[in-house]
Design a protein around this motif. Structure first.
Motif, PDB file in Angstrom:
ATOM      1  N   ALA A  72      41.538  29.681  44.375  1.00 14.00           N
ATOM      2  CA  ALA A  72      42.730  30.516  44.198  1.00 14.00           C
ATOM      3  C   ALA A  72      43.764  29.810  43.325  1.00 14.00           C
ATOM      4  N   LEU A  73      43.929  28.502  43.498  1.00  8.09           N
ATOM      5  CA  LEU A  73      44.891  27.751  42.698  1.00  8.09           C
ATOM      6  C   LEU A  73      44.450  27.676  41.229  1.00  8.09           C
ATOM      7  N   GLU A  74      43.158  27.453  41.007  1.00  8.64           N
ATOM      8  CA  GLU A  74      42.648  27.433  39.632  1.00  8.64           C
ATOM      9  C   GLU A  74      42.895  28.771  38.946  1.00  8.64           C
ATOM     10  N   GLU A  75      42.589  29.869  39.633  1.00 12.32           N
ATOM     11  CA  GLU A  75      42.794  31.200  39.065  1.00 12.32           C
ATOM     12  C   GLU A  75      44.276  31.472  38.811  1.00 12.32           C
ATOM     13  N   ALA A  76      45.127  31.086  39.746  1.00 15.58           N
ATOM     14  CA  ALA A  76      46.568  31.301  39.580  1.00 15.58           C
ATOM     15  C   ALA A  76      47.113  30.470  38.423  1.00 15.58           C
ATOM     16  N   ASN A  77      46.641  29.238  38.279  1.00 11.62           N
ATOM     17  CA  ASN A  77      47.062  28.399  37.152  1.00 11.62           C
ATOM     18  C   ASN A  77      46.635  29.025  35.822  1.00 11.62           C
ATOM     19  N   ARG A  78      45.410  29.543  35.793  1.00 12.56           N
ATOM     20  CA  ARG A  78      44.898  30.177  34.579  1.00 12.56           C
ATOM     21  C   ARG A  78      45.727  31.423  34.243  1.00 12.56           C
ATOM     22  N   ALA A  79      45.986  32.265  35.239  1.00 11.90           N
ATOM     23  CA  ALA A  79      46.777  33.481  35.016  1.00 11.90           C
ATOM     24  C   ALA A  79      48.202  33.146  34.596  1.00 11.90           C
ATOM     25  N   THR A  80      48.771  32.133  35.203  1.00 15.43           N
ATOM     26  CA  THR A  80      50.133  31.731  34.855  1.00 15.43           C
ATOM     27  C   THR A  80      50.181  31.210  33.424  1.00 15.43           C
ATOM     28  N   ALA A  81      49.215  30.381  33.050  1.00 14.95           N
ATOM     29  CA  ALA A  81      49.182  29.843  31.683  1.00 14.95           C
ATOM     30  C   ALA A  81      49.030  30.977  30.672  1.00 14.95           C
ATOM     31  N   LEU A  82      48.156  31.931  30.948  1.00 14.09           N
ATOM     32  CA  LEU A  82      47.973  33.070  30.041  1.00 14.09           C
ATOM     33  C   LEU A  82      49.255  33.882  29.947  1.00 14.09           C
ATOM     34  N   GLY A  83      49.905  34.086  31.068  1.00 11.44           N
ATOM     35  CA  GLY A  83      51.156  34.850  31.070  1.00 11.44           C
ATOM     36  C   GLY A  83      52.227  34.179  30.237  1.00 11.44           C
ATOM     37  N   PHE A  84      52.344  32.865  30.334  1.00 12.57           N
ATOM     38  CA  PHE A  84      53.351  32.147  29.566  1.00 12.57           C
ATOM     39  C   PHE A  84      52.995  32.151  28.085  1.00 12.57           C
TER      40      PHE A  84
ATOM     41  N   PRO B 261      56.014  27.188  35.924  1.00 17.03           N
ATOM     42  CA  PRO B 261      54.610  27.591  36.058  1.00 17.03           C
ATOM     43  C   PRO B 261      53.911  27.016  37.291  1.00 17.03           C
ATOM     44  N   ASP B 262      54.248  25.773  37.695  1.00 19.92           N
ATOM     45  CA  ASP B 262      53.615  25.193  38.891  1.00 19.92           C
ATOM     46  C   ASP B 262      54.013  25.954  40.145  1.00 19.92           C
ATOM     47  N   THR B 263      55.286  26.306  40.239  1.00 18.39           N
ATOM     48  CA  THR B 263      55.773  27.067  41.390  1.00 18.39           C
ATOM     49  C   THR B 263      55.113  28.440  41.429  1.00 18.39           C
ATOM     50  N   ALA B 264      55.090  29.123  40.293  1.00 20.59           N
ATOM     51  CA  ALA B 264      54.508  30.468  40.236  1.00 20.59           C
ATOM     52  C   ALA B 264      53.024  30.441  40.589  1.00 20.59           C
ATOM     53  N   ALA B 265      52.288  29.490  40.034  1.00 25.58           N
ATOM     54  CA  ALA B 265      50.851  29.404  40.314  1.00 25.58           C
ATOM     55  C   ALA B 265      50.592  29.089  41.786  1.00 25.58           C
ATOM     56  N   HIS B 266      51.363  28.173  42.342  1.00 24.94           N
ATOM     57  CA  HIS B 266      51.199  27.806  43.750  1.00 24.94           C
ATOM     58  C   HIS B 266      51.492  29.015  44.642  1.00 24.94           C
ATOM     59  N   ALA B 267      52.545  29.755  44.319  1.00 23.14           N
ATOM     60  CA  ALA B 267      52.892  30.938  45.102  1.00 23.14           C
ATOM     61  C   ALA B 267      51.796  31.999  45.002  1.00 23.14           C
ATOM     62  N   ARG B 268      51.256  32.213  43.793  1.00 20.06           N
ATOM     63  CA  ARG B 268      50.187  33.213  43.616  1.00 20.06           C
ATOM     64  C   ARG B 268      48.931  32.818  44.386  1.00 20.06           C
ATOM     65  N   ALA B 269      48.583  31.554  44.306  1.00 21.78           N
ATOM     66  CA  ALA B 269      47.404  31.084  45.038  1.00 21.78           C
ATOM     67  C   ALA B 269      47.602  31.235  46.539  1.00 21.78           C
ATOM     68  N   THR B 270      48.800  30.954  47.003  1.00 20.76           N
ATOM     69  CA  THR B 270      49.095  31.072  48.437  1.00 20.76           C
ATOM     70  C   THR B 270      49.069  32.531  48.868  1.00 20.76           C
ATOM     71  N   LEU B 271      49.615  33.425  48.054  1.00 19.05           N
ATOM     72  CA  LEU B 271      49.541  34.864  48.350  1.00 19.05           C
ATOM     73  C   LEU B 271      48.089  35.316  48.444  1.00 19.05           C
ATOM     74  N   HIS B 272      47.273  34.838  47.512  1.00 21.48           N
ATOM     75  CA  HIS B 272      45.850  35.192  47.542  1.00 21.48           C
ATOM     76  C   HIS B 272      45.215  34.728  48.856  1.00 21.48           C
ATOM     77  N   LEU B 273      45.522  33.523  49.249  1.00 22.48           N
ATOM     78  CA  LEU B 273      44.987  32.980  50.498  1.00 22.48           C
ATOM     79  C   LEU B 273      45.523  33.749  51.704  1.00 22.48           C
ATOM     80  N   LEU B 274      46.799  34.109  51.675  1.00 24.12           N
ATOM     81  CA  LEU B 274      47.408  34.870  52.763  1.00 24.12           C
ATOM     82  C   LEU B 274      46.714  36.220  52.931  1.00 24.12           C
ATOM     83  N   ARG B 275      46.392  36.858  51.816  1.00 20.99           N
ATOM     84  CA  ARG B 275      45.778  38.194  51.842  1.00 20.99           C
ATOM     85  C   ARG B 275      44.267  38.145  52.004  1.00 20.99           C
ATOM     86  N   ASN B 276      43.668  36.991  51.704  1.00 22.45           N
ATOM     87  CA  ASN B 276      42.217  36.802  51.799  1.00 22.45           C
ATOM     88  C   ASN B 276      41.941  35.464  52.469  1.00 22.45           C
TER      89      ASN B 276
END
Length: 158
Positions: free
Chosen positions: A140-152, A117-132
């Motif tokens: 972005a990291l808080e949102e990615a952590n939240r989405a990752t936790a919900l997904g799991f 989950p830490d890797t996935a959240a970090h990657a999602r937050a970084t993608l968000h930053l890359l695109r925005n």
């Protein structure tokens, strides 16, 4: 000049120093003076150095010194560090990926599907930053952590 050749002789020794501060400073100096062959002096071991400051210096130096033909390879090497460290370390790695731009996107998309989950959240937050790029990494990291936790949680319930 003799001063430059002396620096280039000393730096490789410092890159292998037992002292983290010496390694970090040597990496920083390499990125500033950019001597011939500087990219070849960087190794995957440096990008994964157990000392966060050395690793961060290696990431910054890597994105400055990497030849265009090696950008995707650098992104793959940096992806092994996703999920590492405190927020500031994560932010530094994210900024390195942003500098790699298009070369980082596929690697980050793959990492966003990681089981860790830490890797996935970090990657999602970084993608968000890359695109925005104007977005804040902390948000972005808080949102990615939240989405990752919900997904799991959804996966566990299913």
């Amino acid at each position: 000049s003799p001063e430059w050749s002396a620096r280039e002789t000393i730096l490789p020794e410092q890159l292998d120093s037992a002292t983290p501060q010496a390694r970090s400073q040597a990496l920083h100096t390499l990125s500033k003076i950019r001597p011939a062959g500087a990219w070849d002096a960087l190794t995957d071991t440096m990008f994964a150095d157990p000392d966060d400051e050395v690793a961060r210096a290696a990431w910054r130096s890597g994105v400055i010194l990497v030849p265009d033909t090696e950008r995707a390879g650098l992104a793959k090497a940096l992806a092994t560090q996703l999920g590492r460290g405190a927020a500031e370390v994560k932010r530094s790695l994210a900024m390195a990926f942003v500098e790699l731009d298009y070369a980082a996107e596929d690697v980050l998309e793959d990492a966003a599907r990681a089981e860790d989950p830490d890797t996935a959240a970090h990657a999602r937050a970084t993608l968000h930053l890359l695109r925005n790029p104007e977005a804040g990494f902390g948000y972005a990291l808080e949102e990615a952590n939240r989405a990752t936790a919900l997904g799991f949680r959804q996966m566990e319930a299913g």
